[in-house]
Design a protein around this motif. Structure first.
Motif, PDB file in Angstrom:
ATOM      1  N   GLU A 236      99.042 -96.403  43.821  1.00 26.61           N
ATOM      2  CA  GLU A 236      98.448 -95.715  42.686  1.00 26.61           C
ATOM      3  C   GLU A 236      98.509 -96.569  41.422  1.00 26.61           C
ATOM      4  OE1 GLU A 236      96.416 -93.202  42.453  1.00 26.61           O
ATOM      5  OE2 GLU A 236      96.397 -93.957  40.392  1.00 26.61           O
ATOM      6  N   TRP A 237      97.946 -97.799  41.543  1.00 23.53           N
ATOM      7  CA  TRP A 237      97.826 -98.703  40.411  1.00 23.53           C
ATOM      8  C   TRP A 237      99.147 -98.900  39.662  1.00 23.53           C
ATOM      9  CZ3 TRP A 237      93.911-101.163  41.978  1.00 23.53           C
ATOM     10  CH2 TRP A 237      92.833-100.512  42.597  1.00 23.53           C
TER      11      TRP A 237
ATOM     12  N   GLU B  71      85.382 -88.337  43.509  1.00 18.14           N
ATOM     13  CA  GLU B  71      86.839 -88.198  43.522  1.00 18.14           C
ATOM     14  C   GLU B  71      87.266 -86.937  42.793  1.00 18.14           C
ATOM     15  OE1 GLU B  71      89.262 -91.454  42.135  1.00 18.14           O
ATOM     16  OE2 GLU B  71      87.883 -92.933  42.972  1.00 18.14           O
TER      17      GLU B  71
ATOM     18  N   ASN C  59      83.188 -98.490  40.570  1.00 26.58           N
ATOM     19  CA  ASN C  59      84.026 -97.308  40.415  1.00 26.58           C
ATOM     20  C   ASN C  59      84.644 -97.334  39.012  1.00 26.58           C
ATOM     21  OD1 ASN C  59      85.772 -94.992  41.491  1.00 26.58           O
ATOM     22  ND2 ASN C  59      87.256 -96.402  40.637  1.00 26.58           N
ATOM     23  N   GLU C  60      84.350 -96.308  38.234  1.00 27.74           N
ATOM     24  CA  GLU C  60      85.027 -96.081  36.955  1.00 27.74           C
ATOM     25  C   GLU C  60      85.054 -97.319  36.044  1.00 27.74           C
ATOM     26  OE1 GLU C  60      88.802 -94.164  37.361  1.00 27.74           O
ATOM     27  OE2 GLU C  60      87.930 -92.429  38.367  1.00 27.74           O
TER      28      GLU C  60
ATOM     29  N   GLN D 243      94.073-100.319  47.304  1.00 22.58           N
ATOM     30  CA  GLN D 243      95.068 -99.252  47.370  1.00 22.58           C
ATOM     31  C   GLN D 243      95.543 -98.974  48.789  1.00 22.58           C
ATOM     32  OE1 GLN D 243      92.508 -96.618  44.592  1.00 22.58           O
ATOM     33  NE2 GLN D 243      94.595 -95.994  44.199  1.00 22.58           N
TER      34      GLN D 243
ATOM     35  N   HIS E 270      85.902-101.691  43.290  1.00 21.62           N
ATOM     36  CA  HIS E 270      86.927-100.722  42.881  1.00 21.62           C
ATOM     37  C   HIS E 270      88.126-101.505  42.361  1.00 21.62           C
ATOM     38  CE1 HIS E 270      88.317 -96.346  43.581  1.00 21.62           C
ATOM     39  NE2 HIS E 270      89.257 -96.927  42.866  1.00 21.62           N
TER      40      HIS E 270
HETATM   41  N1  LIG Z   1      95.003 -91.987  38.802  1.00 25.01           N
HETATM   42  N2  LIG Z   1      94.557 -91.715  39.712  1.00 25.01           N
HETATM   43  C1  LIG Z   1      93.954 -91.324  40.907  1.00 25.01           C
HETATM   44  C2  LIG Z   1      92.619 -92.066  41.147  1.00 25.01           C
HETATM   45  C3  LIG Z   1      92.841 -93.537  41.464  1.00 25.01           C
HETATM   46  O1  LIG Z   1      93.749 -93.686  42.530  1.00 25.01           O
HETATM   47  C4  LIG Z   1      91.481 -94.097  41.833  1.00 25.01           C
HETATM   48  O2  LIG Z   1      91.587 -95.437  42.317  1.00 25.01           O
HETATM   49  C5  LIG Z   1      90.575 -94.113  40.602  1.00 25.01           C
HETATM   50  O3  LIG Z   1      89.237 -94.298  41.045  1.00 25.01           O
HETATM   51  C6  LIG Z   1      90.689 -92.839  39.761  1.00 25.01           C
HETATM   52  O4  LIG Z   1      91.783 -92.746  38.947  1.00 25.01           O
HETATM   53  C7  LIG Z   1      91.713 -91.906  39.949  1.00 25.01           C
END
Ligand SMILES: N#[N+]C[C@@H]1[C@@H](O)[C@H](O)[C@@H](O)[C@@H]2O[C@H]12
Length: 465
Positions: free
Chosen positions: A424-425, A371, A182-183, A37, A138
Protein backbone atom coordinates in the motif's frame (compact mmCIF):
# COMPACT_ATOMS: atom_id res chain seq x y z
CA UNK A 1 -16.64 -8.64 -23.94
CA UNK A 2 -15.96 -4.94 -23.85
CA UNK A 3 -16.57 -3.20 -20.57
CA UNK A 4 -18.32 -0.20 -21.93
CA UNK A 5 -21.00 -2.03 -23.84
CA UNK A 6 -24.37 -0.61 -23.09
CA UNK A 7 -26.04 -2.24 -20.13
CA UNK A 8 -29.54 -3.35 -20.92
CA UNK A 9 -32.68 -3.30 -18.93
CA UNK A 10 -33.85 -0.93 -16.30
CA UNK A 11 -33.07 -1.26 -12.65
CA UNK A 12 -35.22 -2.34 -9.83
CA UNK A 13 -37.06 0.23 -7.84
CA UNK A 14 -34.46 1.95 -5.72
CA UNK A 15 -34.99 0.86 -2.18
CA UNK A 16 -32.45 2.87 -0.35
CA UNK A 17 -30.78 1.56 2.71
CA UNK A 18 -31.51 -2.06 3.16
CA UNK A 19 -33.85 -3.26 0.45
CA UNK A 20 -32.97 -5.49 -2.44
CA UNK A 21 -31.21 -3.74 -5.30
CA UNK A 22 -30.54 -5.32 -8.65
CA UNK A 23 -28.10 -3.77 -11.10
CA UNK A 24 -28.76 -3.51 -14.86
CA UNK A 25 -28.22 -6.63 -16.88
CA UNK A 26 -24.67 -6.62 -18.23
CA UNK A 27 -23.29 -4.62 -15.30
CA UNK A 28 -19.70 -5.78 -14.78
CA UNK A 29 -18.34 -6.82 -11.38
CA UNK A 30 -14.60 -7.00 -10.95
CA UNK A 31 -11.57 -6.58 -8.77
CA UNK A 32 -8.47 -4.45 -9.22
CA UNK A 33 -4.76 -4.55 -8.51
CA UNK A 34 -1.56 -2.87 -9.72
CA UNK A 35 1.78 -4.25 -10.87
CA UNK A 36 4.14 -2.83 -8.26
CA UNK A 37 1.70 -3.62 -5.47
CA UNK A 38 1.35 -7.35 -6.14
CA UNK A 39 3.85 -8.74 -8.66
CA UNK A 40 7.15 -8.90 -6.81
CA UNK A 41 9.91 -10.43 -9.00
CA UNK A 42 11.35 -6.93 -9.06
CA UNK A 43 14.69 -8.07 -10.46
CA UNK A 44 13.54 -11.00 -12.53
CA UNK A 45 13.32 -11.71 -16.23
CA UNK A 46 14.81 -8.42 -17.32
CA UNK A 47 12.61 -6.00 -15.36
CA UNK A 48 14.30 -2.64 -14.93
CA UNK A 49 14.11 -0.44 -11.81
CA UNK A 50 11.13 1.87 -11.33
CA UNK A 51 10.83 5.03 -9.28
CA UNK A 52 9.04 2.99 -6.62
CA UNK A 53 11.98 0.60 -6.34
CA UNK A 54 14.14 3.66 -5.70
CA UNK A 55 11.65 5.44 -3.44
CA UNK A 56 10.91 2.41 -1.27
CA UNK A 57 14.64 1.99 -0.70
CA UNK A 58 14.97 5.59 0.44
CA UNK A 59 15.05 5.57 4.25
CA UNK A 60 11.94 6.99 5.86
CA UNK A 61 9.75 7.03 2.77
CA UNK A 62 7.85 3.77 3.19
CA UNK A 63 6.55 2.24 6.40
CA UNK A 64 9.19 0.00 7.99
CA UNK A 65 11.26 0.14 4.80
CA UNK A 66 8.86 -2.18 3.00
CA UNK A 67 9.41 -2.61 -0.74
CA UNK A 68 7.66 -4.30 -3.64
CA UNK A 69 10.56 -6.72 -4.17
CA UNK A 70 8.34 -9.72 -3.36
CA UNK A 71 4.90 -8.20 -2.60
CA UNK A 72 2.29 -10.93 -3.22
CA UNK A 73 4.64 -12.87 -5.52
CA UNK A 74 1.91 -12.64 -8.12
CA UNK A 75 4.48 -12.88 -10.89
CA UNK A 76 4.90 -16.54 -9.95
CA UNK A 77 1.47 -17.22 -8.41
CA UNK A 78 -0.75 -15.62 -11.04
CA UNK A 79 -2.35 -18.91 -12.12
CA UNK A 80 -3.60 -19.61 -8.61
CA UNK A 81 -4.67 -15.99 -8.20
CA UNK A 82 -6.69 -16.11 -11.40
CA UNK A 83 -8.24 -19.41 -10.34
CA UNK A 84 -9.13 -17.77 -7.02
CA UNK A 85 -10.81 -14.89 -8.87
CA UNK A 86 -12.76 -17.38 -10.94
CA UNK A 87 -13.87 -19.18 -7.81
CA UNK A 88 -15.13 -15.86 -6.48
CA UNK A 89 -17.12 -15.34 -9.65
CA UNK A 90 -15.17 -12.23 -10.63
CA UNK A 91 -16.25 -11.23 -14.14
CA UNK A 92 -13.46 -8.76 -14.95
CA UNK A 93 -10.02 -8.01 -13.62
CA UNK A 94 -8.29 -4.64 -13.67
CA UNK A 95 -4.53 -4.91 -13.50
CA UNK A 96 -1.62 -2.76 -14.59
CA UNK A 97 1.37 -3.59 -16.73
CA UNK A 98 4.78 -2.69 -15.37
CA UNK A 99 6.39 -0.38 -17.91
CA UNK A 100 9.90 -1.29 -16.61
CA UNK A 101 9.12 -4.98 -17.20
CA UNK A 102 8.32 -4.24 -20.84
CA UNK A 103 10.90 -1.53 -21.51
CA UNK A 104 13.51 -1.70 -18.71
CA UNK A 105 14.82 1.79 -19.53
CA UNK A 106 11.45 3.19 -20.45
CA UNK A 107 12.42 3.50 -24.10
CA UNK A 108 14.14 1.57 -26.81
CA UNK A 109 14.69 -2.15 -26.45
CA UNK A 110 11.65 -4.21 -25.50
CA UNK A 111 12.04 -7.01 -22.98
CA UNK A 112 10.17 -9.97 -24.48
CA UNK A 113 10.10 -11.82 -21.15
CA UNK A 114 8.20 -8.90 -19.67
CA UNK A 115 5.57 -9.10 -22.40
CA UNK A 116 5.53 -12.88 -22.02
CA UNK A 117 4.28 -12.52 -18.44
CA UNK A 118 1.29 -10.43 -19.46
CA UNK A 119 0.67 -12.82 -22.33
CA UNK A 120 0.41 -15.67 -19.84
CA UNK A 121 -1.72 -13.66 -17.44
CA UNK A 122 -4.22 -12.55 -20.08
CA UNK A 123 -4.51 -16.06 -21.51
CA UNK A 124 -5.11 -17.38 -17.98
CA UNK A 125 -7.85 -14.81 -17.47
CA UNK A 126 -9.55 -15.69 -20.72
CA UNK A 127 -9.20 -19.35 -19.88
CA UNK A 128 -11.36 -18.68 -16.82
CA UNK A 129 -13.81 -16.41 -18.62
CA UNK A 130 -12.54 -13.29 -16.86
CA UNK A 131 -12.37 -10.08 -18.93
CA UNK A 132 -9.09 -8.16 -18.61
CA UNK A 133 -9.06 -4.38 -18.22
CA UNK A 134 -5.54 -3.05 -18.37
CA UNK A 135 -3.98 0.07 -16.89
CA UNK A 136 -0.82 0.99 -18.77
CA UNK A 137 0.60 3.15 -15.99
CA UNK A 138 0.00 2.64 -12.28
CA UNK A 139 2.93 4.67 -10.97
CA UNK A 140 5.96 2.44 -11.64
CA UNK A 141 7.80 4.80 -13.99
CA UNK A 142 11.11 3.40 -15.26
CA UNK A 143 13.82 5.06 -13.19
CA UNK A 144 15.85 5.84 -16.32
CA UNK A 145 13.10 8.21 -17.45
CA UNK A 146 12.91 9.87 -14.05
CA UNK A 147 16.66 10.40 -14.31
CA UNK A 148 15.86 12.49 -17.41
CA UNK A 149 13.13 14.51 -15.71
CA UNK A 150 10.33 12.03 -15.33
CA UNK A 151 6.86 13.44 -15.75
CA UNK A 152 8.20 16.99 -15.64
CA UNK A 153 9.68 16.26 -19.06
CA UNK A 154 7.73 16.18 -22.31
CA UNK A 155 9.95 13.34 -23.43
CA UNK A 156 8.34 11.01 -20.90
CA UNK A 157 4.92 11.63 -22.45
CA UNK A 158 6.33 10.73 -25.84
CA UNK A 159 8.01 7.56 -24.52
CA UNK A 160 4.74 6.59 -22.80
CA UNK A 161 2.92 6.61 -26.12
CA UNK A 162 5.60 4.37 -27.62
CA UNK A 163 5.27 1.97 -24.68
CA UNK A 164 1.50 1.92 -25.15
CA UNK A 165 1.97 0.91 -28.79
CA UNK A 166 4.38 -1.87 -27.79
CA UNK A 167 1.97 -3.24 -25.19
CA UNK A 168 -0.99 -3.08 -27.54
CA UNK A 169 1.03 -4.74 -30.30
CA UNK A 170 1.47 -7.85 -28.17
CA UNK A 171 -1.87 -7.92 -26.31
CA UNK A 172 -4.34 -5.86 -28.31
CA UNK A 173 -5.90 -9.00 -29.74
CA UNK A 174 -6.97 -10.14 -26.25
CA UNK A 175 -7.58 -6.96 -24.26
CA UNK A 176 -10.54 -4.84 -25.31
CA UNK A 177 -10.36 -2.06 -22.72
CA UNK A 178 -7.18 -0.04 -22.30
CA UNK A 179 -6.85 2.69 -19.73
CA UNK A 180 -3.77 4.85 -19.96
CA UNK A 181 -3.13 6.26 -16.48
CA UNK A 182 -4.18 5.51 -12.95
CA UNK A 183 -4.76 8.60 -10.80
CA UNK A 184 -2.48 11.22 -12.42
CA UNK A 185 -3.37 13.38 -9.41
CA UNK A 186 -1.30 11.07 -7.20
CA UNK A 187 1.56 10.79 -9.69
CA UNK A 188 1.80 14.58 -9.97
CA UNK A 189 0.78 16.17 -6.66
CA UNK A 190 1.90 13.37 -4.33
CA UNK A 191 4.98 12.45 -6.36
CA UNK A 192 6.32 15.85 -7.43
CA UNK A 193 4.48 18.29 -5.14
CA UNK A 194 4.24 16.84 -1.65
CA UNK A 195 7.00 14.23 -2.08
CA UNK A 196 5.08 11.52 -0.20
CA UNK A 197 5.04 9.26 -3.25
CA UNK A 198 7.75 8.42 -5.75
CA UNK A 199 9.85 10.15 -6.99
CA UNK A 200 9.61 12.17 -3.74
CA UNK A 201 10.03 15.67 -5.13
CA UNK A 202 8.61 18.70 -3.36
CA UNK A 203 8.22 21.31 -6.07
CA UNK A 204 4.70 22.60 -6.84
CA UNK A 205 5.84 23.94 -10.21
CA UNK A 206 7.16 20.49 -11.10
CA UNK A 207 3.82 19.03 -10.01
CA UNK A 208 1.93 21.18 -12.53
CA UNK A 209 4.39 20.25 -15.26
CA UNK A 210 3.84 16.61 -14.33
CA UNK A 211 0.07 17.11 -14.54
CA UNK A 212 0.45 18.33 -18.07
CA UNK A 213 2.89 15.71 -19.29
CA UNK A 214 0.89 12.88 -17.71
CA UNK A 215 -2.18 14.16 -19.54
CA UNK A 216 -0.19 14.64 -22.73
CA UNK A 217 1.07 11.08 -22.37
CA UNK A 218 -2.54 9.98 -22.01
CA UNK A 219 -3.54 11.80 -25.19
CA UNK A 220 -0.57 10.58 -27.21
CA UNK A 221 -1.20 7.02 -26.02
CA UNK A 222 -4.90 7.28 -26.94
CA UNK A 223 -3.83 8.26 -30.46
CA UNK A 224 -1.50 5.27 -30.66
CA UNK A 225 -4.14 2.89 -29.31
CA UNK A 226 -6.77 4.22 -31.69
CA UNK A 227 -4.40 3.90 -34.65
CA UNK A 228 -3.66 0.32 -33.63
CA UNK A 229 -7.37 -0.49 -33.46
CA UNK A 230 -8.11 -0.54 -29.73
CA UNK A 231 -11.77 -1.23 -29.03
CA UNK A 232 -12.08 0.87 -25.87
CA UNK A 233 -9.72 3.47 -24.42
CA UNK A 234 -9.98 5.44 -21.23
CA UNK A 235 -8.27 6.86 -18.16
CA UNK A 236 -8.78 6.41 -14.42
CA UNK A 237 -9.07 9.47 -12.20
CA UNK A 238 -9.35 9.61 -8.42
CA UNK A 239 -12.15 12.02 -7.77
CA UNK A 240 -13.96 13.26 -4.72
CA UNK A 241 -16.94 15.47 -3.94
CA UNK A 242 -15.68 18.63 -2.26
CA UNK A 243 -17.87 20.25 0.36
CA UNK A 244 -17.55 23.37 2.48
CA UNK A 245 -19.20 26.66 3.38
CA UNK A 246 -16.79 28.85 1.46
CA UNK A 247 -17.36 28.65 -2.33
CA UNK A 248 -13.86 29.90 -3.13
CA UNK A 249 -12.20 27.27 -0.96
CA UNK A 250 -14.38 24.56 -2.45
CA UNK A 251 -13.65 25.78 -5.98
CA UNK A 252 -9.92 25.85 -5.29
CA UNK A 253 -9.77 22.29 -4.05
CA UNK A 254 -12.29 21.00 -6.57
CA UNK A 255 -10.12 22.54 -9.25
CA UNK A 256 -6.93 20.86 -8.08
CA UNK A 257 -8.51 17.51 -7.23
CA UNK A 258 -11.05 17.07 -10.01
CA UNK A 259 -11.35 19.71 -12.72
CA UNK A 260 -7.65 19.97 -13.59
CA UNK A 261 -8.00 16.46 -14.99
CA UNK A 262 -11.67 16.20 -15.98
CA UNK A 263 -11.70 19.39 -18.05
CA UNK A 264 -8.66 18.64 -20.25
CA UNK A 265 -9.61 15.00 -20.80
CA UNK A 266 -13.34 15.53 -21.40
CA UNK A 267 -13.47 19.15 -22.62
CA UNK A 268 -10.01 19.71 -24.11
CA UNK A 269 -9.22 22.71 -21.88
CA UNK A 270 -7.74 23.52 -18.51
CA UNK A 271 -10.13 25.23 -16.09
CA UNK A 272 -9.35 28.93 -16.26
CA UNK A 273 -9.59 29.46 -12.51
CA UNK A 274 -7.08 26.70 -11.85
CA UNK A 275 -4.68 28.09 -14.45
CA UNK A 276 -4.82 31.51 -12.81
CA UNK A 277 -4.43 30.25 -9.26
CA UNK A 278 -1.45 28.13 -10.32
CA UNK A 279 0.44 31.08 -11.80
CA UNK A 280 2.14 31.46 -8.42
CA UNK A 281 3.90 28.19 -9.18
CA UNK A 282 4.11 27.90 -12.93
CA UNK A 283 3.92 29.95 -16.10
CA UNK A 284 2.38 26.99 -17.93
CA UNK A 285 5.00 27.42 -20.65
CA UNK A 286 5.20 23.64 -20.98
CA UNK A 287 1.78 23.73 -22.69
CA UNK A 288 2.26 23.82 -26.46
CA UNK A 289 -0.20 24.61 -29.22
CA UNK A 290 -2.23 21.53 -29.99
CA UNK A 291 -1.54 19.77 -26.71
CA UNK A 292 -5.09 20.20 -25.41
CA UNK A 293 -6.52 18.83 -28.65
CA UNK A 294 -4.39 15.72 -28.12
CA UNK A 295 -5.35 15.41 -24.45
CA UNK A 296 -9.04 15.97 -25.13
CA UNK A 297 -9.37 13.30 -27.81
CA UNK A 298 -12.57 11.34 -27.17
CA UNK A 299 -12.41 8.34 -24.86
CA UNK A 300 -14.83 5.47 -24.47
CA UNK A 301 -14.86 5.10 -20.70
CA UNK A 302 -13.86 7.12 -17.66
CA UNK A 303 -12.58 5.14 -14.71
CA UNK A 304 -13.53 6.69 -11.37
CA UNK A 305 -11.69 5.83 -8.17
CA UNK A 306 -13.64 6.89 -5.10
CA UNK A 307 -12.71 6.29 -1.48
CA UNK A 308 -13.90 9.21 0.60
CA UNK A 309 -15.23 12.78 0.24
CA UNK A 310 -13.25 15.93 0.98
CA UNK A 311 -14.52 18.69 3.26
CA UNK A 312 -12.82 22.06 3.60
CA UNK A 313 -13.29 25.26 5.52
CA UNK A 314 -11.50 28.55 5.87
CA UNK A 315 -9.13 28.79 8.81
CA UNK A 316 -7.02 31.89 9.38
CA UNK A 317 -3.34 31.08 9.45
CA UNK A 318 -3.77 27.57 8.10
CA UNK A 319 -0.59 26.68 6.19
CA UNK A 320 -0.95 25.27 2.69
CA UNK A 321 -1.46 21.54 2.43
CA UNK A 322 1.58 20.52 0.34
CA UNK A 323 -0.61 18.15 -1.60
CA UNK A 324 -2.74 21.09 -2.73
CA UNK A 325 -0.52 23.95 -3.84
CA UNK A 326 -1.82 27.38 -2.89
CA UNK A 327 -4.24 26.08 -0.26
CA UNK A 328 -3.12 28.52 2.46
CA UNK A 329 -6.03 29.36 4.73
CA UNK A 330 -7.92 26.21 3.76
CA UNK A 331 -8.32 23.49 6.37
CA UNK A 332 -9.24 19.95 5.44
CA UNK A 333 -11.76 18.73 7.96
CA UNK A 334 -13.03 15.29 8.84
CA UNK A 335 -16.66 14.61 9.61
CA UNK A 336 -17.76 12.37 12.43
CA UNK A 337 -18.43 9.46 10.11
CA UNK A 338 -16.84 6.07 10.70
CA UNK A 339 -13.18 5.99 9.64
CA UNK A 340 -11.23 3.28 7.84
CA UNK A 341 -7.76 2.11 8.89
CA UNK A 342 -6.44 4.85 6.60
CA UNK A 343 -8.35 7.44 8.65
CA UNK A 344 -10.69 8.13 5.74
CA UNK A 345 -14.36 8.91 6.31
CA UNK A 346 -16.81 6.23 5.23
CA UNK A 347 -19.47 8.11 3.25
CA UNK A 348 -21.24 6.11 0.55
CA UNK A 349 -23.46 9.06 -0.36
CA UNK A 350 -20.30 10.79 -1.55
CA UNK A 351 -20.13 8.23 -4.34
CA UNK A 352 -23.66 9.01 -5.48
CA UNK A 353 -22.87 12.71 -5.35
CA UNK A 354 -19.67 12.22 -7.33
CA UNK A 355 -21.15 10.03 -10.04
CA UNK A 356 -24.15 12.29 -10.56
CA UNK A 357 -21.90 15.36 -10.69
CA UNK A 358 -19.59 13.85 -13.27
CA UNK A 359 -22.58 12.65 -15.32
CA UNK A 360 -24.13 16.13 -15.15
CA UNK A 361 -21.04 18.22 -15.80
CA UNK A 362 -19.27 15.88 -18.20
CA UNK A 363 -22.07 14.01 -19.98
CA UNK A 364 -21.63 11.42 -22.67
CA UNK A 365 -18.80 9.25 -21.33
CA UNK A 366 -19.68 5.90 -19.77
CA UNK A 367 -18.30 5.48 -16.26
CA UNK A 368 -16.74 2.54 -14.48
CA UNK A 369 -15.85 2.52 -10.82
CA UNK A 370 -12.29 1.30 -11.26
CA UNK A 371 -11.54 1.39 -7.54
CA UNK A 372 -13.54 1.48 -4.35
CA UNK A 373 -12.73 -0.35 -1.16
CA UNK A 374 -11.37 0.10 2.33
CA UNK A 375 -8.57 -0.88 4.63
CA UNK A 376 -9.56 -2.25 8.00
CA UNK A 377 -7.52 -3.95 10.69
CA UNK A 378 -8.34 -7.45 9.55
CA UNK A 379 -7.56 -10.42 11.77
CA UNK A 380 -7.00 -13.92 10.45
CA UNK A 381 -8.21 -16.39 13.06
CA UNK A 382 -8.79 -20.10 12.56
CA UNK A 383 -8.48 -19.70 8.82
CA UNK A 384 -11.10 -16.98 8.58
CA UNK A 385 -11.24 -13.18 8.36
CA UNK A 386 -14.59 -11.93 9.60
CA UNK A 387 -14.37 -8.49 7.96
CA UNK A 388 -17.92 -7.29 8.60
CA UNK A 389 -16.84 -3.66 8.33
CA UNK A 390 -15.63 -4.20 4.78
CA UNK A 391 -18.89 -5.93 3.91
CA UNK A 392 -20.83 -3.00 5.34
CA UNK A 393 -18.57 -0.57 3.49
CA UNK A 394 -19.09 -2.29 0.16
CA UNK A 395 -22.80 -2.81 0.73
CA UNK A 396 -23.25 0.89 1.34
CA UNK A 397 -21.17 1.91 -1.65
CA UNK A 398 -22.85 -0.56 -3.98
CA UNK A 399 -26.20 0.92 -2.94
CA UNK A 400 -24.80 4.40 -3.52
CA UNK A 401 -23.69 3.39 -7.01
CA UNK A 402 -27.11 1.95 -7.67
CA UNK A 403 -28.69 5.23 -6.56
CA UNK A 404 -26.49 7.06 -9.06
CA UNK A 405 -27.63 4.76 -11.84
CA UNK A 406 -31.22 5.38 -10.79
CA UNK A 407 -30.47 9.10 -11.05
CA UNK A 408 -29.22 8.63 -14.60
CA UNK A 409 -25.50 7.93 -14.31
CA UNK A 410 -24.22 5.72 -17.11
CA UNK A 411 -22.29 3.39 -14.84
CA UNK A 412 -21.13 0.18 -16.47
CA UNK A 413 -19.13 -1.65 -13.86
CA UNK A 414 -17.54 -1.77 -10.44
CA UNK A 415 -14.02 -2.98 -9.53
CA UNK A 416 -13.42 -3.53 -5.84
CA UNK A 417 -10.04 -2.43 -4.55
CA UNK A 418 -8.44 -4.75 -4.04
CA UNK A 419 -8.42 -8.42 -5.02
CA UNK A 420 -5.92 -9.09 -2.25
CA UNK A 421 -3.92 -7.34 0.43
CA UNK A 422 -0.86 -5.78 -1.17
CA UNK A 423 1.89 -3.15 -0.99
CA UNK A 424 0.00 0.00 0.00
CA UNK A 425 2.59 2.51 -1.23
CA UNK A 426 3.96 4.65 1.61
CA UNK A 427 2.02 2.50 4.10
CA UNK A 428 3.86 -0.60 2.92
CA UNK A 429 2.08 -3.82 3.95
CA UNK A 430 0.61 -2.26 7.06
CA UNK A 431 -2.72 -1.54 5.44
CA UNK A 432 -4.93 -4.29 4.12
CA UNK A 433 -7.45 -3.43 1.37
CA UNK A 434 -7.93 -6.93 0.01
CA UNK A 435 -10.99 -9.09 -0.39
CA UNK A 436 -8.43 -11.83 0.10
CA UNK A 437 -6.02 -11.91 3.04
CA UNK A 438 -2.35 -12.45 2.24
CA UNK A 439 0.06 -13.91 4.77
CA UNK A 440 3.23 -12.38 3.37
CA UNK A 441 5.52 -14.83 5.13
CA UNK A 442 3.88 -17.87 3.58
CA UNK A 443 2.10 -16.11 0.68
CA UNK A 444 -1.01 -18.03 1.69
CA UNK A 445 -4.21 -16.47 0.36
CA UNK A 446 -7.40 -16.63 2.47
CA UNK A 447 -10.63 -15.22 1.01
CA UNK A 448 -12.13 -12.96 3.65
CA UNK A 449 -15.84 -13.08 4.48
CA UNK A 450 -16.19 -10.04 2.23
CA UNK A 451 -14.93 -12.08 -0.72
CA UNK A 452 -17.53 -14.76 -0.10
CA UNK A 453 -20.18 -12.07 0.31
CA UNK A 454 -19.04 -10.40 -2.94
CA UNK A 455 -19.38 -13.72 -4.74
CA UNK A 456 -23.08 -13.69 -3.85
CA UNK A 457 -23.46 -10.07 -4.94
CA UNK A 458 -21.98 -10.96 -8.31
CA UNK A 459 -24.19 -14.03 -8.61
CA UNK A 460 -27.30 -11.97 -7.84
CA UNK A 461 -26.06 -8.91 -9.74
CA UNK A 462 -27.15 -6.99 -6.71
CA UNK A 463 -27.82 -6.94 -3.02
CA UNK A 464 -30.27 -8.78 -0.88
CA UNK A 465 -32.81 -7.00 1.26
N1 LIG B 1 -4.62 4.36 -0.71
N2 LIG B 1 -5.09 3.56 -1.21
C1 LIG B 1 -5.74 2.51 -1.86
C2 LIG B 1 -5.60 2.61 -3.39
C3 LIG B 1 -4.18 2.33 -3.85
O1 LIG B 1 -3.72 1.10 -3.34
C4 LIG B 1 -4.22 2.30 -5.37
O2 LIG B 1 -2.97 1.88 -5.91
C5 LIG B 1 -4.51 3.70 -5.90
O3 LIG B 1 -4.89 3.58 -7.26
C6 LIG B 1 -5.60 4.43 -5.10
O4 LIG B 1 -5.21 4.97 -3.91
C7 LIG B 1 -6.05 3.97 -3.87
Amino acid sequence: MTLSMGVSGGISEETAGTGEVIFPEGFVWGTATASYQIEGAANEDGRGPSIWDTFSRTPGKVFAGHTGDVACDHYHRYRDDVAMMADLGVQAYRFSMAWPRIQPDGSGPVNPRGLDFYDRLVDELHGHGITPLVTLYHWDLPQALEDRGGWTSRETAERFAEYAAVAYGRLGDRIATWTTLNEPWCSSFLGYGAGVHAPGRTDPGAAFAAVHHLLLGHGLAVAELRAAGAAQVGITLNLAPISGDDPEAVAHIDGLQNRIFLDPVLRGEYPADVVERARRFTDWSFVRDGDLDIIGAPIDVLGVNYYSPTAVRLRAGQPANPVHPGSEGIAFVQGDEEKTAMGWSVKPSGLTELLTRVSRDYPGTPLIITENGAAFDDVLADGRVADERRIAFLDGHFRAAHAAIAAGADLRGYFVWSLMDNFEWAEGYAKRFGLVHVDYASQRRTPKDSALWYREVIRRNGLQA
